[in-house]
Motif scaffolding. Structure first.
Motif, short mmCIF file in Angstrom:
data_model
loop_
_atom_site.label_atom_id
_atom_site.label_comp_id
_atom_site.label_asym_id
_atom_site.label_seq_id
_atom_site.Cartn_x
_atom_site.Cartn_y
_atom_site.Cartn_z
N PRO A 123 66.16 19.38 21.88
CA PRO A 123 67.39 18.44 21.57
C PRO A 123 66.54 17.51 20.68
CG PRO A 123 67.69 18.00 23.57
CD PRO A 123 66.72 18.68 23.49
N MET A 124 65.37 16.95 20.58
CA MET A 124 64.80 16.20 19.84
C MET A 124 64.03 16.83 18.56
SD MET A 124 62.12 13.59 21.79
CE MET A 124 62.82 12.36 22.36
N LEU A 125 63.47 18.36 18.39
CA LEU A 125 63.01 19.28 17.52
C LEU A 125 64.20 19.73 16.66
CD1 LEU A 125 60.28 20.19 16.34
CD2 LEU A 125 60.58 22.52 18.07
N ALA A 126 65.23 20.00 17.71
CA ALA A 126 66.64 21.19 17.12
C ALA A 126 66.94 20.09 15.73
CB ALA A 126 67.49 21.37 18.08
N ASN A 127 66.97 19.21 16.03
CA ASN A 127 67.17 17.75 15.06
C ASN A 127 66.83 17.31 14.32
OD1 ASN A 127 70.19 18.37 15.95
ND2 ASN A 127 69.89 17.22 17.63
N CYS A 128 65.51 17.34 14.72
CA CYS A 128 64.40 17.12 13.52
C CYS A 128 64.80 16.69 12.17
CB CYS A 128 62.65 17.25 13.81
SG CYS A 128 61.33 15.67 13.28
N PRO A 129 64.46 15.80 11.50
CA PRO A 129 64.14 14.42 10.89
C PRO A 129 65.14 13.86 12.03
CG PRO A 129 64.68 14.85 9.13
CD PRO A 129 65.09 16.18 9.62
N ALA A 130 66.49 14.37 11.92
CA ALA A 130 67.35 13.38 13.07
C ALA A 130 66.97 12.75 13.38
CB ALA A 130 69.03 13.70 12.71
N ILE A 131 67.53 11.19 13.67
CA ILE A 131 66.91 9.96 15.06
C ILE A 131 67.81 11.19 16.31
CG2 ILE A 131 66.86 8.48 16.45
CD1 ILE A 131 66.14 7.35 12.75
N PRO A 132 67.46 11.32 17.31
CA PRO A 132 68.25 11.98 18.50
C PRO A 132 69.03 10.69 19.01
CG PRO A 132 65.89 12.19 18.64
CD PRO A 132 65.41 11.40 17.50
N ALA A 133 70.43 11.04 19.72
CA ALA A 133 71.02 9.90 20.42
C ALA A 133 69.97 9.22 21.17
CB ALA A 133 72.29 10.05 20.81
N ARG A 134 70.65 7.51 21.37
CA ARG A 134 69.91 6.84 22.53
C ARG A 134 68.83 6.27 22.05
NH1 ARG A 134 69.31 10.95 26.09
NH2 ARG A 134 67.63 10.75 26.78
N PHE A 135 67.87 7.19 20.88
CA PHE A 135 66.21 6.21 20.67
C PHE A 135 66.58 5.55 19.18
CE2 PHE A 135 65.72 10.09 23.48
CZ PHE A 135 64.81 10.11 23.49
#
Length: 83
Positions: A65-77
């Motif tokens: 999920p981190m890479l799929a949404n990069c550069p958006a900041i993942p939930a909880r981070f």
């Protein structure tokens, strides 16, 4: 995207670092010459790391999920940090 343990040293900081303040620790000018221990790495189409299937599944559940949404900041981070 990697996960693991960083080896950061505070030898040259001018004052003692409050280790309870995560943002200050991550933004401090810590000595990272010894790098860290990468336990898993996902580059979008391949994985490098653990050999145990359950551990691989745990790593990919975090890394994909981190890479799929990069550069958006993942939930909880709270942001992206580079060392």
């Amino acid at each position: 995207m990697c996960l693991g343990t960083l080896k950061l040293w505070s030898h040259y900081l001018p004052e003692r670092l409050n280790l309870n303040d995560t943002r200050k620790v991550l933004s401090a000018d810590l000595d990272g010459r010894y790098g860290g221990d990468c336990e898993g790495r996902w580059v979008g189409e391949s994985y490098w790391g653990a050999q145990k299937p359950d551990t691989i599944a745990e790593h990919l559940a975090l890394l994909r999920p981190m890479l799929a949404n990069c550069p958006a900041i993942p939930a909880r981070f709270d942001g992206w940090w580079k060392f």
